[in-house]
Motif scaffolding. Structure first.
Motif, PDB file in Angstrom:
ATOM      1  N   TYR A  67       0.839  -1.190   0.084  1.00  0.00           N
ATOM      2  CA  TYR A  67       0.120  -0.045   0.076  1.00  0.00           C
ATOM      3  C   TYR A  67       0.958   1.178  -0.049  1.00  0.00           C
ATOM      4  N   HIS A  71       1.199   4.263  -2.728  1.00  0.00           N
ATOM      5  CA  HIS A  71       0.633   5.953  -2.281  1.00  0.00           C
ATOM      6  C   HIS A  71      -0.513   5.729  -1.733  1.00  0.00           C
ATOM      7  N   ARG A  72      -0.978   4.831  -0.981  1.00  0.00           N
ATOM      8  CA  ARG A  72      -2.374   4.488  -0.397  1.00  0.00           C
ATOM      9  C   ARG A  72      -2.374   4.355   1.045  1.00  0.00           C
ATOM     10  N   GLN A  73      -1.833   5.659   1.706  1.00  0.00           N
ATOM     11  CA  GLN A  73      -1.692   5.826   3.203  1.00  0.00           C
ATOM     12  C   GLN A  73      -2.921   5.379   4.174  1.00  0.00           C
ATOM     13  N   ASP A  74      -4.230   5.710   3.584  1.00  0.00           N
ATOM     14  CA  ASP A  74      -5.355   5.347   4.094  1.00  0.00           C
ATOM     15  C   ASP A  74      -5.390   3.665   4.349  1.00  0.00           C
ATOM     16  N   LEU A  75      -5.014   2.918   3.414  1.00  0.00           N
ATOM     17  CA  LEU A  75      -5.241   1.557   3.423  1.00  0.00           C
ATOM     18  C   LEU A  75      -3.923   1.018   4.319  1.00  0.00           C
ATOM     19  N   ASP A  77      -2.738   2.542   6.915  1.00  0.00           N
ATOM     20  CA  ASP A  77      -2.790   3.074   8.246  1.00  0.00           C
ATOM     21  C   ASP A  77      -3.897   1.845   8.780  1.00  0.00           C
ATOM     22  N   LYS A  78      -4.872   1.588   8.140  1.00  0.00           N
ATOM     23  CA  LYS A  78      -5.810   0.580   8.593  1.00  0.00           C
ATOM     24  C   LYS A  78      -5.403  -0.615   8.748  1.00  0.00           C
ATOM     25  N   GLU A  79      -4.223  -1.246   7.937  1.00  0.00           N
ATOM     26  CA  GLU A  79      -3.375  -2.655   8.325  1.00  0.00           C
ATOM     27  C   GLU A  79      -2.549  -2.379   9.456  1.00  0.00           C
ATOM     28  N   ASP A  81      -3.243  -0.685  11.922  1.00  0.00           N
ATOM     29  CA  ASP A  81      -4.240  -0.786  13.176  1.00  0.00           C
ATOM     30  C   ASP A  81      -4.438  -2.097  13.483  1.00  0.00           C
TER      31      ASP A  81
END
Length: 147
Positions: A67, A71-75, A77-79, A81
């Motif tokens: 991710y 460049h998918r920082q949102d995904l 961050d979810k991982e 967590d």
């Protein structure tokens, strides 16, 4: 209390607290544990449970790297967590001193003298380090000790 019982209690707590992200990660873990039990027709003990958690954490770390490369920082961050939630079920890692002592005793017990003996040393260490050390880092330390 076994780790499976702890997972069940944690799921109930997450449901009551309406923590949807945490509950999702816990359900994922429960599904993986049940799948392993069904596939192997066994009841997992704590060591088997930790093995499942290790596998899920490794998958999450790989996904974070992919991710971030996309460049998918949102995904990512979810991982991250989910890694945090799953990490609560891992045993306490060894300190550097404990790890060095264990590697030293492994080298002495197996009589390892060269890189050819790496397999013997890793076979001796693996059950003793289960879930408490990164085996890649341990392997690198053994290689440097044998070189």
């Amino acid at each position: 209390m076994s780790l499976k019982q702890q997972l069940s209690e944690d799921m109930k707590g997450a449901l009551r607290a309406k923590e949807s992200a945490r509950l999702s990660a816990l359900r994922l873990l429960l599904a993986a544990v049940r799948q392993k039990e069904i596939d192997e027709r066994i009841e997992l003990d704590d060591a088997g449970f930790v093995g499942v958690v290790e596998k899920l954490i490794k998958q999450r770390k790989d996904a974070v790297a992919q991710y971030l490369a996309a460049h998918r920082q949102d995904l990512a961050d979810k991982e991250q967590d989910e890694i945090g939630v799953l990490g609560a079920y891992m045993p306490q890692p060894f300190t550097e001193e404990e790890l060095a002592a264990l590697i030293g005793s492994a080298l002495a017990e197996t009589g390892a003298a060269s890189a050819k003996d790496m397999g013997k040393v890793m076979a001796w260490l693996k059950p003793r380090l289960a879930g408490r050390a990164d085996m890649g880092a341990v392997s690198a330390r053994i290689k440097s000790a044998l070189a």
